[in-house]
Design a protein around this motif. Structure first.
Motif: not given
Length: 150
Positions: A69-76, A102-109, A128-135
């Motif tokens: 899949l042509p993605v730029d980010f993966v969301k954990i 990282n091996a696929f040169h993708l950012k993580t959220v 790399d990035y975080a999202q949630g009520y603490h943010i």
């Protein structure tokens, strides 16, 4: 497709840089018709938009499709993040997901970041990035505009 034209028109109408638009797609949705999904994603990426693969790590096939899949980010997925500060196994799993991304040169959220302890562990694991009520809590567009004016 109609969606690509709609997005293209909206970007122009609202004067939004395509690089600031990140679409989220779940593995399940992408796999429903992978050929069409990839074509649509490629067309939107050609405009400059980016994609995040949501709920990453939940399905066993995630690694295979991560390459396809042509993605730029993966969301954990938040199920791995919620109690991260108390769960060593989830730390090991998230570190592995970060290394694969990282091996696929993708950012993580990371989703569901609910406190400072979790945020700190994610930082240490290289997310790399975080999202949630603490943010911050989800905001209405009108609230976002008011913040920009302030």
């Amino acid at each position: 497709t109609g969606l690509v034209e709609h997005v293209k028109n909206a970007l122009t109408r609202f004067n939004v840089a395509p690089s600031r638009v990140i679409f989220e797609i779940t593995e399940t949705a992408a796999l429903a018709d992978i050929g069409s999904a990839i074509d649509m994603m490629d067309a939107l990426r050609a405009l400059g938009c980016r994609f995040a693969l949501d709920d990453f790590g939940v399905g066993f096939s995630s690694l295979y499709y991560l390459k396809k899949l042509p993605v730029d980010f993966v969301k954990i997925d938040g199920s791995f993040v919620r109690n991260l500060h108390e769960d060593e196994e989830h730390r090991v799993l998230i570190k592995a997901l970060v290394d694969v991304a990282n091996a696929f040169h993708l950012k993580t959220v990371a989703e569901f970041v609910e406190n400072e302890e979790i945020l700190q562990v994610l930082r240490e694991l290289g997310v790399d990035y975080a999202q949630g009520y603490h943010i911050d809590k989800p905001l209405a567009f009108s609230d976002i505009q008011q913040r920009k004016r302030a």
